[in-house]
Design a protein around this motif. Structure first.
Motif, mmCIF file in Angstrom:
data_model
loop_
_atom_site.group_PDB
_atom_site.id
_atom_site.type_symbol
_atom_site.label_atom_id
_atom_site.label_comp_id
_atom_site.label_asym_id
_atom_site.label_seq_id
_atom_site.Cartn_x
_atom_site.Cartn_y
_atom_site.Cartn_z
ATOM 1 N N GLN A 294 0.960 -0.942 0.678
ATOM 2 C CA GLN A 294 0.430 0.367 0.314
ATOM 3 C C GLN A 294 0.496 1.452 0.147
ATOM 4 O O GLN A 294 2.114 1.534 0.608
ATOM 5 N N HIS A 295 0.041 2.491 -0.706
ATOM 6 C CA HIS A 295 1.152 3.342 -0.478
ATOM 7 C C HIS A 295 -0.281 4.591 -0.754
ATOM 8 O O HIS A 295 0.283 5.494 -1.729
ATOM 9 N N ASP A 296 -1.093 4.936 0.327
ATOM 10 C CA ASP A 296 -1.923 5.872 0.077
ATOM 11 C C ASP A 296 -1.554 7.255 0.912
ATOM 12 O O ASP A 296 -0.165 7.168 1.834
ATOM 13 N N ALA A 297 -2.087 8.598 0.635
ATOM 14 C CA ALA A 297 -1.742 9.389 1.663
ATOM 15 C C ALA A 297 -2.012 8.829 3.061
ATOM 16 O O ALA A 297 -0.738 9.280 3.730
ATOM 17 N N ASN A 298 -3.193 8.575 3.601
ATOM 18 C CA ASN A 298 -3.338 8.789 4.739
ATOM 19 C C ASN A 298 -1.883 7.507 5.453
ATOM 20 O O ASN A 298 -1.254 8.075 6.463
ATOM 21 N N LEU A 299 -1.596 6.962 4.510
ATOM 22 C CA LEU A 299 -0.243 5.872 5.087
ATOM 23 C C LEU A 299 0.851 7.235 5.054
ATOM 24 O O LEU A 299 2.035 7.001 6.573
ATOM 25 N N ALA A 300 0.648 7.802 3.962
ATOM 26 C CA ALA A 300 2.124 8.518 4.225
ATOM 27 C C ALA A 300 1.821 9.829 4.951
ATOM 28 O O ALA A 300 2.741 9.684 6.105
ATOM 29 N N ASN A 301 1.148 10.287 5.877
ATOM 30 C CA ASN A 301 0.726 11.202 6.945
ATOM 31 C C ASN A 301 0.955 10.570 8.040
ATOM 32 O O ASN A 301 1.746 10.714 9.358
ATOM 33 N N LEU A 323 8.374 3.142 1.440
ATOM 34 C CA LEU A 323 6.642 3.425 1.117
ATOM 35 C C LEU A 323 6.569 4.696 -0.599
ATOM 36 O O LEU A 323 6.025 4.728 -1.383
ATOM 37 N N SER A 324 7.417 5.038 -0.791
ATOM 38 C CA SER A 324 8.374 5.623 -2.660
ATOM 39 C C SER A 324 8.467 3.985 -3.178
ATOM 40 O O SER A 324 8.409 4.192 -4.231
ATOM 41 N N TYR A 325 8.859 3.475 -2.675
ATOM 42 C CA TYR A 325 9.604 2.041 -3.595
ATOM 43 C C TYR A 325 8.107 1.673 -3.940
ATOM 44 O O TYR A 325 8.043 1.336 -5.784
ATOM 45 N N HIS A 326 7.447 1.543 -3.297
ATOM 46 C CA HIS A 326 5.703 1.320 -3.956
ATOM 47 C C HIS A 326 5.015 1.771 -4.849
ATOM 48 O O HIS A 326 3.969 1.619 -5.609
ATOM 49 N N ALA A 327 5.334 3.247 -4.728
ATOM 50 C CA ALA A 327 4.832 3.605 -4.841
ATOM 51 C C ALA A 327 5.800 4.002 -6.393
ATOM 52 O O ALA A 327 5.232 5.597 -8.125
ATOM 53 N N LYS A 328 6.712 3.684 -6.615
ATOM 54 C CA LYS A 328 7.635 3.277 -7.786
ATOM 55 C C LYS A 328 8.247 4.926 -8.316
ATOM 56 O O LYS A 328 8.683 4.828 -9.284
ATOM 57 N N ASP A 329 8.283 5.481 -7.011
ATOM 58 C CA ASP A 329 8.804 6.720 -7.298
ATOM 59 C C ASP A 329 10.703 6.493 -6.522
ATOM 60 O O ASP A 329 11.350 6.716 -5.452
ATOM 61 N N LEU A 330 11.173 5.786 -7.789
ATOM 62 C CA LEU A 330 12.364 5.231 -7.343
ATOM 63 C C LEU A 330 13.814 6.425 -7.252
ATOM 64 O O LEU A 330 14.285 6.313 -5.924
ATOM 65 N N VAL A 331 13.442 7.679 -7.740
ATOM 66 C CA VAL A 331 14.309 8.661 -6.990
ATOM 67 C C VAL A 331 14.656 8.617 -5.823
ATOM 68 O O VAL A 331 15.606 8.747 -4.857
ATOM 69 N N ALA A 332 13.391 9.505 -5.531
ATOM 70 C CA ALA A 332 13.087 9.307 -3.847
ATOM 71 C C ALA A 332 13.159 8.207 -2.866
ATOM 72 O O ALA A 332 14.160 8.249 -1.874
ATOM 73 N N ALA A 333 13.072 7.588 -3.395
ATOM 74 C CA ALA A 333 12.851 6.314 -2.369
ATOM 75 C C ALA A 333 14.939 5.969 -2.475
ATOM 76 O O ALA A 333 15.407 5.362 -1.440
ATOM 77 N N GLU A 334 15.284 6.136 -3.752
ATOM 78 C CA GLU A 334 17.447 6.258 -3.615
ATOM 79 C C GLU A 334 17.359 7.014 -2.627
ATOM 80 O O GLU A 334 18.038 6.768 -1.740
ATOM 81 N N SER A 521 3.005 8.818 -7.124
ATOM 82 C CA SER A 521 4.298 9.407 -7.128
ATOM 83 C C SER A 521 4.254 11.202 -6.053
ATOM 84 O O SER A 521 5.389 10.883 -5.075
ATOM 85 N N SER A 522 2.994 11.362 -5.694
ATOM 86 C CA SER A 522 2.855 12.659 -5.207
ATOM 87 C C SER A 522 1.680 11.396 -4.185
ATOM 88 O O SER A 522 0.997 12.837 -2.696
ATOM 89 N N PHE A 523 1.558 10.960 -4.255
ATOM 90 C CA PHE A 523 0.254 9.744 -3.019
ATOM 91 C C PHE A 523 -0.948 10.753 -3.544
ATOM 92 O O PHE A 523 -1.742 10.945 -2.701
#
Length: 687
Positions: A294-301, A323-334, A521-523
């Motif tokens: 999962q990678h929704d906005a509530n989880l990020a909050n 969380l970023s990895y599962h959202a396919k935001d690889l740059v942020a995850a790295e 990528s921005s949830f």
């Protein structure tokens, strides 16, 4: 979320107690988790000019004693622990030296264990209503009058936990070489029955007249739940594990066992009301949600709120990166993993995920540095072997990669990453039998591993066993239903099985999934329309081809035009007014998974090391440019224009194909055909 000073002090005391109590029971990973969390709490700012003189210090010698070292609040248990302290210290020293049988024998002799186990087996095998051979619940004695020794819960836990680990150690010793000819994955822990029977006897002693169990301290309940998980008795295991976290919520190992029993988001939501109400279930919910991708906005909050309390927690920073990895935001995850590594350069936990990200991003220098770092810290940790294996895989040294993944599994046969990645390597080596076995073992370790399900689908597709491949693809697509890569695989498989209508539904879902991840990528909610978003031209071409094979030329034409429009980022613009109604995206969103799929399945990535790039079609706002897919679509549109005698459009499209440089010869032939028809009709070609 914020805590006042009193709540922070209580949290700090609870974590201190958890560190000590877990360590006393040799639960080292849980103790480490609590200690890391404890040291990541913000320290209170000292008040200026605040000091204590010698008199004040002498008057309050106990005011700075940590509550973690307070005696056991249960007087009976405290008395037993005091009497057993010398034996306990001896047993713990044996445990620390990994002499598990000696540790258990300090408190439980072999004759006692054998007698109680035999009695429990006799009681269980006695038919109901028969009095012969039956022992009362309150006095579980053996046939020779031997009873369960009167031990403190701490000592009994240590003895039984040592027995359990002794069985695990022997199971690993009896197993054959990883992926060897005799390695069938069938070795079991032969001590499970013994530990289970002894715990049953202890709980029966504490059963009240109304059939309920008197509350313990939570540790034996945890051990019983862990044994039941190994025995595949999941419902009963969940009951005892939840009971354990109510009695002692700071045992993180117990929460991890509960996570292992949850395979769907619905299961997680169902058990949340049954859990205690404090900060640890909050962390458990985040961790388990990430395990379910999962990678929704509530989880990020929620994660941000916890990071306000534990700003430097390695556990929470890892969750943030995943969380970023599962959202396919690889740059942020790295970037997040890199930051975590700078804070904790000697910490190897979860670095296998980091190496997957570096692999997918093709960052070979960083992956080489990470492999060197892991090797210098501890080359015989499973995580280190996985990182090094990923590095060799990136160099296309697949045999060396397999060697390191096997080494990781020799160290820990439950290392999920190693099983899955080794399957990928065997696919590269064209060893389909070994690949299937690796993926199956990965699924046995963790049925939520969508990469293993996807890998099985890929391997069976190579073998042209499409029915099997479809089933595994659907399992993967259910784990991550908003991953276009998996729905594209489902659609392609259905197409090969001549089930074009179902294939079109699956591919339309893939289109929506890709637009979801663009927003995700921005949830964002990801519920926007497919139209207007950048779409994968490969998927659009495939949908159009299937419509064409069904004889639905208008729909085929619409999707071919949409495919061509992706070159300049036109999104769905080419389909305006041509059959793609605004409500279609909603219809795609509401499509249920194809028949037979599980609601809890996905696949982010494809065959290799957590590929998280999806279907690979979005070219950003500037469009994809000319691709093989768009050229094929343009050629189809040109031929369609010829069929409907729209020679002007056919000539324009053929000229564009000549400029593409993809279908040049065929395009030139088409231009000649257009001109001949125009000449025959006594028309002039457009200038």
């Amino acid at each position: 979320m914020s805590l006042n000073d009193r709540e922070t002090s209580q949290l700090r005391s609870a974590l201190q107690e958890a560190v000590v109590k877990c360590s006393e029971r040799c639960l080292y990973q849980s103790s480490k988790w609590a200690a890391e969390l404890l040291n990541s709490i913000r320290e209170p700012e000292p008040e200026p000019d605040m000091s204590l003189d010698d008199t004040e210090l002498s008057d309050a010698p106990n005011s700075f004693t940590s509550p973690a070292f307070a005696p056991n609040p249960d007087p009976e248990e405290a008395l037993l622990e005091a009497k057993e302290v010398n034996k306990y210290l001896l047993a713990k020293s044996f445990f620390d030296c990994r002499e598990y049988d000696r540790c258990a024998a300090v408190f439980l002799s072999d004759s006692t264990v054998a007698g109680i186990t035999t009695l429990r087996e006799a009681v269980k095998s006695t038919p109901k209503g028969k009095g012969k051979g039956k022992a009362t619940a309150g006095n579980p004695t053996t046939n020779d009058g031997q009873a369960l020794p009167k031990l403190s819960q701490r000592s009994l836990f240590l003895a039984l936990y040592a027995t359990f680990l002794s069985g695990e150690k022997r199971r690993d010793e009896d197993a054959e070489m990883v992926m060897g000819p005799q390695d069938l994955g069938t070795c079991v822990n032969k001590q499970l029955l013994t530990v289970s029977r002894l715990l049953e006897a202890w709980f029966d002693e504490r059963k009240t007249e109304d059939g309920e169990y008197a509350d313990g301290q939570g540790w034996l309940e945890y051990l019983y739940g862990m044994v039941l998980v190994k025995e595949k008795n999941e419902e009963l295991a969940l009951y005892w594990l939840i009971r354990s976290v109510h009695l002692f919520p700071m045992n993180w190992g117990c929460w991890l066992e509960i996570t292992s029993l949850i395979s769907r988001l619905e299961d997680l939501n169902r058990i949340m009301p049954r859990l205690p109400q404090n900060i640890v279930p909050f962390m458990f919910h985040i961790h388990t949600s990430l395990e379910l991708y999962q990678h929704d906005a509530n989880l990020a909050n929620s994660l941000d709120q916890l990071l306000n309390i534990f700003p430097n927690s390695s556990f929470l920073l890892t969750c943030d990166a995943l969380l970023s990895y599962h959202a396919k935001d690889l740059v942020a995850a790295e970037q997040r993993f890199s930051h975590l590594l700078s804070l904790h350069p000697h910490r190897l936990d979860s670095l296998d995920h980091y190496s997957n990200i570096l692999y997918v991003m093709n960052l070979r220098p960083k992956l080489a540095f990470l492999a060197h770092l892991c090797s210098s810290v501890d080359k015989f940790r499973p995580e280190s072997c996985v990182v090094i294996g990923n590095y060799y895989s990136l160099l296309s040294l697949h045999e060396k990669a397999v060697q390191y993944f096997r080494r990781a599994l020799t160290l820990d046969r439950s290392c999920l990453s190693a099983w899955t990645l080794m399957g990928h390597e065997y696919v590269e080596l064209k060893n389909t039998h070994a690949a299937i076995e690796s993926y199956r073992r990965a699924v046995d370790v963790n049925r939520r591993d969508y990469r293993a399900w996807y890998g099985l689908g890929q391997t069976y597709e190579v073998l042209e066993m499409h029915a099997y491949a479809l089933w595994y693809y659907k399992k993967a697509a259910g784990l991550r239903p908003w991953d276009g890569k998996m729905w594209m695989a489902v659609g392609s498989c259905l197409q090969r099985m001549s089930r074009n209508q179902d294939g079109i539904k699956a591919l339309k879902r893939a289109l929506l999934a890709e637009s979801y991840y663009d927003a995700g990528s921005s949830f964002d909610s990801g519920s926007g329309s497919v139209r207007g978003a950048n779409m994968d031209p490969e998927i659009l071409l495939q949908i159009a081809t299937m419509y064409d094979s069904l004889g639905e030329e208008e729909d085929a034409k619409t999707y071919m035009e949409m495919c061509v429009a992706q070159e300049d980022g036109g999104g769905g613009a080419a389909g305006e007014g041509q059959g793609v109604a605004p409500g279609e995206s909603i219809a795609i969103h509401d499509d249920s998974p194809p028949p037979g799929s599980d609601e809890d399945a996905g696949g982010d990535g494809g065959g290799r090391a957590g590929t998280a790039t999806g279907g690979g079609g979005s070219g950003g706002e500037g469009g994809t440019g000319v691709t093989a897919a768009t050229s094929k679509a343009r050629m189809w549109l040109a031929r369609y224009a010829m069929r409907v005698e729209d020679y002007v459009t056919a000539h324009r499209l053929a000229n564009e194909l000549c400029q593409d440089g993809v279908e040049v010869e065929e395009a030139k032939a088409l231009i000649r055909e257009v001109r001949s028809r125009l000449d025959a009709a006594e028309m002039s070609p457009p200038s």
